[in-house]
Design an enzyme around this catalytic site. Structure first.
Site, mmCIF file in Angstrom:
data_model
loop_
_atom_site.group_PDB
_atom_site.id
_atom_site.type_symbol
_atom_site.label_atom_id
_atom_site.label_comp_id
_atom_site.label_asym_id
_atom_site.label_seq_id
_atom_site.Cartn_x
_atom_site.Cartn_y
_atom_site.Cartn_z
ATOM 1 N N ILE A 18 0.859 -1.169 0.060
ATOM 2 C CA ILE A 18 -0.034 0.093 -0.121
ATOM 3 C C ILE A 18 0.932 1.253 -0.244
ATOM 4 C CG2 ILE A 18 -1.624 1.404 1.430
ATOM 5 C CD1 ILE A 18 -2.871 -1.261 2.310
ATOM 6 N N ASP A 37 11.011 3.123 6.866
ATOM 7 C CA ASP A 37 10.580 1.923 7.047
ATOM 8 C C ASP A 37 11.628 1.143 7.900
ATOM 9 O OD1 ASP A 37 7.740 0.209 5.874
ATOM 10 O OD2 ASP A 37 9.143 -1.187 6.892
ATOM 11 N N ASP A 57 12.806 3.030 12.853
ATOM 12 C CA ASP A 57 11.817 2.105 13.633
ATOM 13 C C ASP A 57 11.133 3.359 14.512
ATOM 14 O OD1 ASP A 57 10.619 0.862 15.687
ATOM 15 O OD2 ASP A 57 12.183 -0.409 15.971
ATOM 16 N N SER A 134 -8.866 2.166 9.400
ATOM 17 C CA SER A 134 -9.300 0.868 8.913
ATOM 18 C C SER A 134 -10.761 0.504 9.321
ATOM 19 C CB SER A 134 -8.465 -0.114 9.619
ATOM 20 O OG SER A 134 -8.842 -1.682 9.277
ATOM 21 N N TYR A 147 -5.073 -4.396 17.449
ATOM 22 C CA TYR A 147 -5.047 -3.471 16.028
ATOM 23 C C TYR A 147 -6.393 -2.723 16.055
ATOM 24 C CZ TYR A 147 -5.149 -2.994 10.738
ATOM 25 O OH TYR A 147 -5.286 -2.226 9.817
ATOM 26 N N LYS A 151 -6.694 1.227 15.880
ATOM 27 C CA LYS A 151 -7.055 2.085 14.684
ATOM 28 C C LYS A 151 -8.214 2.834 15.062
ATOM 29 C CE LYS A 151 -4.200 0.769 11.550
ATOM 30 N NZ LYS A 151 -3.491 1.649 10.623
HETATM 31 N N1 LIG Z 1 -4.361 -4.489 4.022
HETATM 32 C C1 LIG Z 1 -5.386 -4.214 4.245
HETATM 33 O O1 LIG Z 1 -6.395 -4.829 3.833
HETATM 34 C C2 LIG Z 1 -5.564 -2.972 5.041
HETATM 35 C C3 LIG Z 1 -7.045 -2.706 5.495
HETATM 36 C C4 LIG Z 1 -7.244 -1.500 6.278
HETATM 37 C C5 LIG Z 1 -6.360 -0.585 6.812
HETATM 38 N N2 LIG Z 1 -5.272 -0.965 6.431
HETATM 39 C C6 LIG Z 1 -4.100 -0.126 6.804
HETATM 40 O O2 LIG Z 1 -2.923 -0.073 5.670
HETATM 41 C C7 LIG Z 1 -1.462 0.278 5.957
HETATM 42 C C8 LIG Z 1 -0.824 -0.908 5.584
HETATM 43 O O3 LIG Z 1 -1.189 -2.049 6.027
HETATM 44 P P1 LIG Z 1 -0.354 -3.008 5.183
HETATM 45 O O4 LIG Z 1 -1.523 -4.349 5.374
HETATM 46 O O5 LIG Z 1 -0.073 -2.938 3.976
HETATM 47 O O6 LIG Z 1 0.575 -3.363 6.138
HETATM 48 P P2 LIG Z 1 2.038 -4.192 6.301
HETATM 49 O O7 LIG Z 1 2.286 -5.056 7.510
HETATM 50 O O8 LIG Z 1 2.144 -5.050 4.987
HETATM 51 O O9 LIG Z 1 2.870 -3.171 6.241
HETATM 52 C C9 LIG Z 1 3.222 -2.219 7.481
HETATM 53 C C10 LIG Z 1 4.615 -1.480 7.053
HETATM 54 O O10 LIG Z 1 4.899 -0.958 8.025
HETATM 55 C C11 LIG Z 1 6.393 -1.310 8.660
HETATM 56 N N3 LIG Z 1 6.581 -0.924 9.895
HETATM 57 C C12 LIG Z 1 6.277 -2.088 10.793
HETATM 58 N N4 LIG Z 1 6.700 -1.719 12.035
HETATM 59 C C13 LIG Z 1 7.335 -0.556 11.960
HETATM 60 C C14 LIG Z 1 8.077 0.375 12.922
HETATM 61 N N5 LIG Z 1 7.996 0.090 14.115
HETATM 62 N N6 LIG Z 1 8.677 1.352 12.566
HETATM 63 C C15 LIG Z 1 8.781 1.631 10.934
HETATM 64 N N7 LIG Z 1 8.072 0.843 10.072
HETATM 65 C C16 LIG Z 1 7.180 -0.116 10.786
HETATM 66 C C17 LIG Z 1 6.418 -2.555 7.951
HETATM 67 O O11 LIG Z 1 7.895 -2.950 7.875
HETATM 68 C C18 LIG Z 1 5.930 -2.477 6.801
HETATM 69 O O12 LIG Z 1 6.568 -2.064 5.690
HETATM 70 C C19 LIG Z 1 -1.669 -0.036 7.540
HETATM 71 O O13 LIG Z 1 -1.726 1.323 8.472
HETATM 72 C C20 LIG Z 1 -3.158 -0.790 7.861
HETATM 73 O O14 LIG Z 1 -3.623 -0.666 9.251
HETATM 74 C C21 LIG Z 1 -4.885 -2.387 5.668
#
Ligand SMILES: NC(=O)c1ccc[n+]([C@@H]2O[C@H](COP(=O)([O-])OP(=O)(O)OC[C@H]3O[C@@H](n4cnc5c(N)ncnc54)[C@H](O)[C@@H]3O)[C@@H](O)[C@H]2O)c1
Length: 258
Positions: A18, A37, A57, A134, A147, A151
């Site tokens: 995303i 990241d 981080d 979310s 989570y 959120k």
């Molecule tokens: N995937 C879905 O269907 C969905 C649905 C609703 C909302 N979201 C939201 O979209 C966003 C992306 O979701 P995703 O599924 O692609 O998540 P993901 O887990 O694939 O990616 C999360 C990213 O955050 C990074 N990260 C984790 N901990 C970290 C830290 N301490 N410091 C810096 N970076 C860190 C990870 O390395 C990763 O690149 C999130 O905020 C999630 O809540 C996703």
């Protein structure tokens, strides 16, 4: 969209699928991006013309300060923060204190510390922040506590930030995606997008999962000048998930007569 060309965004969590869509949309609009990241391998692979990467981080204030400085050094300004990063850590009702704190540290506190570190720059440029909520912000989901609660907190945080940053002319909004084709979906289905859409169909009015680019489009709108009078709100990029009630998209009254 107006007001994106020549600007600079920091995207924590930009190394994910995303996040990559957000970065690609910004680049197409002429916005330079600093990806941040914890995943240094995926992040470093994204570095390109107009796209920098700083390992960061979000649980570490010194790393956040270094990220902000690296962005100033690389691009000379900061206009937008797009807080994509998240932790899915969750053990539901059995989650420990340490797990609660870990979840909130990444999902809520990290973005606030980043806002504090970049506030002067954002104020100077009349910038914008986009947080990620979310569908989980608004409904209960079995076995998930950390989570969804974090959120939901992000949507309240968005309102608080919008109020107290308005005097600095910084707008703050959120996007709340539904099921989106993402690394998690990819891993769980073995790369099967059609299966993801089939499973998502009954609880999204549009009967599929979202493309990452559809979420990115809402993020760019909220950063752009087209959204110049929008702050403290949330765009649900959820295909109608939260519009639907327990009756789902099926006629329930006829069941009384069956
Ligand atoms: N995937 C879905 O269907 C969905 C649905 C609703 C909302 N979201 C939201 O979209 C966003 C992306 O979701 P995703 O599924 O692609 O998540 P993901 O887990 O694939 O990616 C999360 C990213 O955050 C990074 N990260 C984790 N901990 C970290 C830290 N301490 N410091 C810096 N970076 C860190 C990870 O390395 C990763 O690149 C999130 O905020 C999630 O809540 C996703």
């Amino acid at each position: 969209m107006r007001g994106l060309d020549g600007k600079v965004a920091i995207v924590p969590g930009g190394a994910t699928r995303i996040g990559q869509a957000v970065v690609a949309a910004f680049r197409a609009a002429g916005t330079r991006v600093m990806v941040a990241d914890i995943n240094a391998t995926a992040g470093a692979a994204m570095a390109a013309d107009g796209v920098g990467f700083t390992p960061c981080d979000l649980r570490d204030d010194a790393q956040i300060a270094a990220l902000v400085q690296a962005t100033r050094d690389a691009f000379g300004r900061i206009d937008f923060l797009v807080n994509v990063a998240c932790s899915y850590l969750d053990n539901g009702p059995a989650s420990t204190r340490a797990e609660w704190l870990e979840s909130f540290d990444v999902n809520v506190v990290g973005s606030v510390m980043l806002m504090q570190a970049a506030r002067v720059d954002l104020a100077k440029n009349r910038g914008a922040i986009v947080n990620f909520g979310s569908i989980s912000s608004r409904v209960a989901q079995t076995g998930r506590w950390l989570y969804p609660v974090s959120k939901a907190a992000i949507l309240q945080l968005t309102r608080n930030q919008a109020m107290d940053l308005a005097p600095d002319s910084i707008r703050v909004n959120a996007v709340s995606p539904g099921w989106t084709w993402s690394n998690v979906m990819d891993q769980l289905t073995g790369g099967d997008r059609a299966k993801t859409d089939r499973v998502a169909a009954p609880f999204h009015l549009l009967r599929r999962s979202a493309d990452p680019g559809e979420v990115a489009a809402a993020v760019l709108f909220l950063c752009s000048d087209e959204a110049s009078f929008i702050t403290g709100t949330d765009i649900r990029v959820d295909g109608g998930y939260t519009a639907m009630g327990p009756e789902r998209a099926e006629p329930a009254i006829p069941l009384l007569m069956a």
